[in-house]
Design a protein around this motif. Structure first.
Motif, PDB file in Angstrom:
ATOM      1  N   GLU A  19      45.596  36.057  36.991  1.00 19.94           N
ATOM      2  CA  GLU A  19      44.686  37.202  36.891  1.00 19.94           C
ATOM      3  C   GLU A  19      43.254  36.720  36.640  1.00 19.94           C
ATOM      4  O   GLU A  19      42.297  37.203  37.249  1.00 19.94           O
ATOM      5  N   LYS A  23      40.101  37.103  39.195  1.00 16.99           N
ATOM      6  CA  LYS A  23      38.905  37.836  38.776  1.00 16.99           C
ATOM      7  C   LYS A  23      37.646  37.014  39.092  1.00 16.99           C
ATOM      8  O   LYS A  23      36.681  37.525  39.657  1.00 16.99           O
ATOM      9  N   ILE A 294      48.646  42.703  40.381  1.00 13.52           N
ATOM     10  CA  ILE A 294      47.498  42.096  39.679  1.00 13.52           C
ATOM     11  C   ILE A 294      46.301  42.029  40.624  1.00 13.52           C
ATOM     12  O   ILE A 294      45.167  42.345  40.251  1.00 13.52           O
ATOM     13  N   GLU A 295      46.580  41.670  41.866  1.00 12.64           N
ATOM     14  CA  GLU A 295      45.493  41.609  42.851  1.00 12.64           C
ATOM     15  C   GLU A 295      44.823  42.971  43.013  1.00 12.64           C
ATOM     16  O   GLU A 295      43.593  43.075  43.017  1.00 12.64           O
ATOM     17  N   ILE A 298      42.693  43.860  39.928  1.00 19.69           N
ATOM     18  CA  ILE A 298      41.402  43.157  39.841  1.00 19.69           C
ATOM     19  C   ILE A 298      40.423  43.696  40.885  1.00 19.69           C
ATOM     20  O   ILE A 298      39.245  43.932  40.594  1.00 19.69           O
TER      21      ILE A 298
END
Lengths: 334, 327
Positions: A19, A23, A294-295, A298
């Motif tokens: 993550e 970011k 998670i992608e 972000i």
């Protein structure tokens, strides 16, 4: 079957690292886009391709630890938990910026997060990072100071002064050389007496020679944790040389044409830390859905932060005259 | 009542600050065990120990960098640069880092540190160990610039410099280290930014700093005794912040101004003062503001050469007579 996932790093920390790196990558890409739209002025030095180093330290450090980085410091600032709009807002010269437009891309500072500044004069911040480390020792507290710099820094005097002082005073500090193979536009090996610009100098200051693949996030995390623990235990400084590569040129003005096409292609396709780490997570049988979520998260955060930054007002002109002195002003005579 | 030298007042001032505040520490080359090359820090190591009196390598960037980093966390370092000429090798840390970090960080970071350094000529040390460099630091926004002319000012201004939330460059004059003064009270504080009057007079205003302020005072005594000229001598004590009000008040009374600077002519602090007086007191002036400085040359070493380069008492006397009597 070996339980690869539950090794010394484990799933939770790997996802945290994933993550974090993502970011850093997506914010830098956004910064690049905003430049193309002329919404960011001045210069910028992107850390695209070098995310594993700042990312690993971001995961390994604790609240209260101090970090110092260079003008290529957007990633290192974000890695300590600074807000995306704080970084992008500063790049865009908006009031929501970390320093409300007073510092700009090369001087990101967020003291609450331990980001003690980004430094645009090569080498200076190694000596200053010794100072926060000295303060921790003086106050008998156990914070660790970490100082990131590039390969070119190893040829300036301040690098050598700082390493010597850190060693003789056994300071709780980790020096991290991000060797991206080029000193601005010049191959580092053409202008350096030794093969490994930082690591080969370590012995001169009675420090261990540490070379790590700076694009292997797991190895980077292990190396960071070990050096941080050593400093925290009062066992003194470390000098790490992390091999990496920047995907873009030195700065906004530089297309990076001095690098051979084959070399760039190899690093982009085969050694990209983000691409490789995603593959590794899948190899470790982490559910792709979790990785993708998670992608998406972000991406969403970056878009929202961009909107906040664009909506944030520009600074008031009267700000020019504030904060030269601790009384808040700029007067120099009565 | 005790007689104190300028030299002894330095170590006493540092010791007083260190006794009062555990956050104060002292760092420099040869400052601890050796007591300083000018013996201005004798006894500090013995009283405070190695943790607070740190002998550093010949690494001026590392010394000031460490002091800056420590100050960023709230400690209050006093760092010594042995000769002010050596500021040139760490000028990045002074001018780019220490001076600008508060502003660039939008006030997130304070840098409460003191850089004390031996400044000025008179010792026949030649061009790289004798310069008067106050104006180097005066021109950088974010630095305060102090230069005491007597032991009591060393005591009072050091107390304020250490307590100041901003970085202070504290220029000690090498030729004043042996200067003596009767002092009643040593634990004193003098605000930075208040000029001192060393001699009263209404015929002319002479403005000086450090050794030049003392020479201006000597000149004023001669002018009074032998030439019936009453000169007001203002010792600025600090260039930043500058006590413009005291200057203005005197210029309104006298209408004549002479600045006395030890630095070479170009861009010396007297030029800035002259400009301010033109802006603020033009109608009060009876003639041009003039400046006595060293010529625009590096300082030579031989007795006769150095003595004739740095402004002397005689030169100041002659300049004043020339201004007022046209002789």
């Amino acid at each position: 079957m070996v339980d690869k996932l539950n090794d010394d790093i484990g799933e939770e920390k790997r996802l945290q690292l994933w993550e974090m790196m993502l970011k850093l990558r997506l914010v830098e890409k956004k910064a690049y886009d905003l430049f193309l739209q002329n919404l960011i002025k001045g210069t910028s030095h992107l850390a695209l391709g070098q995310e594993a180093i700042a990312g690993a330290f971001g995961v390994a450090l604790k609240q209260g630890d101090y970090t110092f980085c260079t003008y290529r410091g957007h990633a290192h600032t974000l890695a300590r938990g600074s807000s995306i709009e704080g970084v992008l807002g500063e790049l865009m010269g908006r009031q929501c910026g970390l320093m409300k437009g007073k510092g700009g891309s090369m001087h990101l500072t967020d003291v609450d997060k331990g980001v003690m500044g980004s430094y645009a004069i090569i080498g200076a911040h190694l000596t200053i990072a010794n100072g926060t480390a000295l303060a921790s020792k003086y106050n008998k507290t156990n914070e660790v100071s970490v100082c990131f710099f590039g390969d070119g820094t190893t040829n300036i005097g301040a690098f050598h002064e700082a390493l010597n002082m850190a060693k003789i005073w056994n300071l709780p500090i980790v020096f991290v050389c991000e060797n991206n193979l080029y000193m601005e536009y010049t191959p580092i090996h053409e202008v350096t007496a030794v093969e490994h610009p930082a690591a080969d100098r370590a012995g001169a200051y009675d420090l261990d020679k540490i070379i790590v693949d700076g694009n292997d996030a797991d190895e980077m995390l292990r190396t960071a944790e070990k050096a941080i623990a050593k400093a925290r235990e009062g066992k003194g400084p470390s000098l790490i040389e992390a091999k990496t590569y920047r995907h873009s040129g030195h700065s906004r003005a530089d297309p990076g044409k001095y690098r051979p096409d084959e070399e760039v292609k190899d690093w982009m396709e085969n050694k990209d830390p983000i691409k490789n780490y995603r593959a590794k997570l899948l190899d470790f049988n982490i559910n792709e859905k979790i990785i993708s979520e998670i992608e998406e998260k972000i991406k969403d955060q970056v878009e929202k932060a961009t909107e906040i930054s664009m909506a944030s007002p520009i600074p008031e002109i009267k700000e020019i005259y504030t904060d030269v002195w601790a009384n808040g002003g700029s007067e120099w005579h009565n | 009542m005790a007689q104190l030298t300028y030299r002894a007042s330095v170590s006493l001032a540092i010791a007083q600050s260190m006794r009062k505040d555990q956050k104060v520490f002292f760092i420099g080359e040869d400052v601890g065990a050796a007591g300083g090359v000018f013996k201005a820090t004798v006894g500090l190591l013995e009283e405070f120990g190695k943790e607070r009196v740190m002998d550093a390598p010949i690494s001026e960037q590392a010394i000031l960098g460490a002091a800056m980093g420590a100050a960023m966390t709230g400690l209050r370092p006093i760092a010594e640069i042995m000769f002010s000429d050596f500021l040139a090798v760490c000028w990045d840390i002074v001018a780019n880092q220490i001076a600008k970090t508060r502003y660039m960080s939008d006030g997130q970071i304070n840098i409460p540190l003191v850089i004390r350094t031996a400044n000025g000529g008179g010792s026949k040390f030649g061009a790289q160990h004798s310069q008067s460099l106050e104006n180097w630091s005066m021109m950088i926004p974010g630095l305060k610039v102090v230069a005491p002319s007597c032991p009591s000012d060393v005591l009072g201004l050091m107390d304020s410099a250490v307590k100041d939330p901003d970085p202070v460059i504290f220029y000690e004059h090498k030729s004043l280290y042996a200067f003596k003064e009767e002092i009643e009270q040593t634990d004193i504080s003098i605000p930075i930014g208040e000029a001192n009057t060393l001699h009263e007079g209404k015929d002319i205003t002479i403005i000086g700093l450090a050794l030049m302020a003392q020479r201006a005072k000597e000149a004023a005594l001669i002018l009074k005794d032998k030439h019936d000229i009453n000169a007001k001598v203002i010792d600025l004590r600090s260039l930043v912040p500058l006590d413009l009000q005291t200057i203005k008040k005197s210029v309104i009374e006298t209408g004549h101004v002479l600045t006395v600077e030890e630095n070479p002519r170009l861009c010396g602090w007297g030029a800035e003062i002259s400009s301010l007086i033109s802006e603020h007191c033009f109608k009060n002036l009876k003639g041009p503001v003039t400046r006595v400085t060293t010529p625009h040359v590096p300082l030579p070493s031989a007795d006769i050469l150095e003595d004739n380069t740095i402004p002397s008492v005689e030169l100041i006397v002659n300049e004043v007579i020339k201004k007022l009597k046209g002789e």
